[in-house]
Enzyme design. Structure first.
Site, mmCIF file in Angstrom:
data_model
loop_
_atom_site.group_PDB
_atom_site.id
_atom_site.type_symbol
_atom_site.label_atom_id
_atom_site.label_comp_id
_atom_site.label_asym_id
_atom_site.label_seq_id
_atom_site.Cartn_x
_atom_site.Cartn_y
_atom_site.Cartn_z
ATOM 1 N N HIS A 19 40.175 12.390 26.685
ATOM 2 C CA HIS A 19 41.631 12.357 26.564
ATOM 3 C C HIS A 19 42.073 13.650 25.895
ATOM 4 O O HIS A 19 41.474 14.081 24.902
ATOM 5 C CB HIS A 19 42.053 11.141 25.731
ATOM 6 C CG HIS A 19 43.504 10.810 25.830
ATOM 7 N ND1 HIS A 19 44.493 11.610 25.305
ATOM 8 C CD2 HIS A 19 44.145 9.751 26.387
ATOM 9 C CE1 HIS A 19 45.663 11.059 25.534
ATOM 10 N NE2 HIS A 19 45.488 9.933 26.198
ATOM 11 N N ARG A 63 53.832 12.335 25.640
ATOM 12 C CA ARG A 63 54.098 13.394 26.617
ATOM 13 C C ARG A 63 54.926 12.874 27.784
ATOM 14 O O ARG A 63 55.788 13.572 28.310
ATOM 15 C CB ARG A 63 52.768 13.975 27.111
ATOM 16 C CG ARG A 63 52.074 14.844 26.071
ATOM 17 C CD ARG A 63 50.701 15.311 26.526
ATOM 18 N NE ARG A 63 49.705 14.252 26.440
ATOM 19 C CZ ARG A 63 48.913 13.875 27.427
ATOM 20 N NH1 ARG A 63 49.015 14.446 28.606
ATOM 21 N NH2 ARG A 63 48.030 12.924 27.252
#
Length: 480
Positions: free
Chosen positions: A262, A285
């Protein structure tokens, strides 16, 4: 030497119980489906002292295509579009029939959680690699993983108290072996880690929901040695116990070298060298967060590309900063992610400062006016240089050096293991000849392989648990 106690559960007043190994969302979903829909008794064996596994920490949400929530928010999505996004992310690996089931059953999974457990799941985010917003979370104070796991756990705990013949929950119980005779499951052996006693449960059906192996340096060394020294978001229980047992039984372990890194694990300023990191949820995000390189003070990637692409960009563009990037969010994102941001600020993983302070605190090689100008060029464009639409609109219409932002350091982390025991669309474990390994042997969640291929889409881990956990329960009920 450990003593052995045999517990014969065949003489219960209800039919023989199903043994579920692990209590993350896959285990909880299969357990609830068995007891709520079919009234089939279950025993949960969890090696930790509490329920929830890694699922309880999931912070972005659960995917669903063509859901009621999407319809209410005027989002047009289809299982076919979701399937295409999934196979594109999988890069030719995995099993497409499993991906097709994941996509087609996704709306049923979300609506099951909404109807059976009164979960809102009324908000959406568009995560990396998705064509439309389809990652569901609830408006409220609880992160999605914690909310979902809590609701399903509560139902089982209540049943365990009111109807102990229907639901038994054994914590501190580490499974060591599965008994198979004539290609049929006959029992489960486990150790009670509180007293070191070995116990055996007689059963005809076992569902492995034991999770991945992202915390095991031994298994990372075997399958992906280049990742051994990366930090991880996985809990210490994530050691691949299920994969090891199933492999010994003859299961086909596939895609074991496909391990998702990740791109954004928080670097704790109070303990920057810690091997374990809090996950910086992809929703940060997805709802407008951007990444800056400390080496340039500027953006360097489409933050909503797939996780492998964003990770590689950080490792290349931020190599001089020890693979650390800056995650920046505008004040406009606060109401959408208030609970996440309040928690992150409480843990001192994120702080709220001006762009002028950002340049000073992180010693960026540009002025605060240059940084503001850099961000302004993205705040009005329909799409930016990296082909991401309206990325910093949450920073405000006119960005200056005095504009406030939320900011924290992030770094790539070992997050999810895509590989595991191969299953079919009925959640049955498959052997290396492509046949069912043993009657009554099932797997769901991260212990299984084939659902994600080379790269998992954000929001699909919780979904996989619900879809294939419920499928295992349905398969057992239909066989019996």
């Amino acid at each position: 030497m450990a003593s052995t106690i045999t517990t014969d559960l065949k003489n219960l007043s209800i039919s023989e119980p199903v043994v579920i190994i692990g209590s993350g969302l896959a285990g909880l979903a299969s357990a609830n489906q068995l007891v709520n829909k079919y009234k089939i008794p279950i025993v949960i064996l969890e090696k930790e002292s509490s329920l929830g596994g890694n699922s309880i920490k999931a912070s972005s949400g659960i995917n669903g295509a063509h859901t009621t929530t999407q319809s209410n928010l005027n989002v047009n999505d289809t299982p076919e579009l979701f399937f295409n996004d999934t196979t594109k992310s999988a890069k030719g690996k995995g099993v497409e029939t499993l991906m097709d089931k994941l996509a087609k059953d996704s709306h049923l999974a979300v609506e099951w959680l909404q109807s059976e457990f009164d979960l809102k799941l009324d908000l959406l985010a568009q995560l990396g690699g998705h064509s439309v917003p389809r990652t569901h979370r609830s408006s409220g104070k609880l992160p999605p993983g914690f909310e979902i796991v809590s609701a399903l756990s509560k139902n089982l705990k209540n049943l365990a108290e009111s109807n102990p013949e229907l639901v038994k929950i054994n914590l501190d119980s580490k499974v060591t072996d599965i008994k198979v005779e004539d290609k049929k499951v006959t029992g489960v052996e486990f150790i009670n880690t509180q007293n070191d006693k070995v116990e055996t449960l007689n059963t005809s059906n076992v569902i492995f929901c034991s999770g991945g192996f992202g915390f095991s340096k031994e298994m990372l060394q075997e399958y992906a040695p280049d990742l051994v020294n990366l930090p991880t978001t996985n809990g210490k229980q994530t050691t691949g116990d299920g994969q090891k047992i199933l492999s010994k039984l003859g299961a086909d372990l596939i895609d074991m070298d496909q391990i998702q890194v990740h791109p954004t694990g928080f670097v704790d300023p109070q303990d920057p060298e810690s091997h374990w990191k809090f996950l910086a949820a992809e929703a940060l995000r997805g709802l407008g967060g951007i990444l800056l390189s400390p080496s340039t003070g500027k953006r360097f990637v489409n933050e909503l590309d797939t996780r492998d692409v964003v990770t590689e960009a950080i490792q290349i563009q931020c190599s001089k900063a020890n693979n650390k990037a800056l995650l920046v969010l505008g004040e406009g994102i606060y109401e959408d992610l208030k609970n996440n941001l309040d928690f992150y600020m409480f843990k001192k993983l994120i702080k709220k400062i001006t762009l002028k302070q950002v340049v000073e605190d992180y010693k960026l090689p540009i002025t605060s006016d240059e940084l503001a100008e850099h961000l302004n060029q993205y705040s009005t464009a329909a799409k930016d240089t990296f082909n991401r639409p309206l990325v910093v609109k949450n920073l405000g219409d006119e960005i200056t050096s005095e504009t406030n932002v939320f900011i924290g350091e992030v770094t790539p982390v070992v997050h999810f293991t895509m590989g595991g025991a191969k299953i079919n669309t009925k959640s049955q474990v498959i052997n290396k000849d492509g046949q069912i390994l043993a009657q009554g042997l099932y797997a769901a969640g991260e212990v299984s392989g084939g659902v994600h291929g080379a790269n998992r889409l954000g929001g699909s881990s919780l979904l996989e648990c619900v879809v294939f956990g419920r499928t295992a329960a349905d398969s057992i009920a239909n066989v019996n």
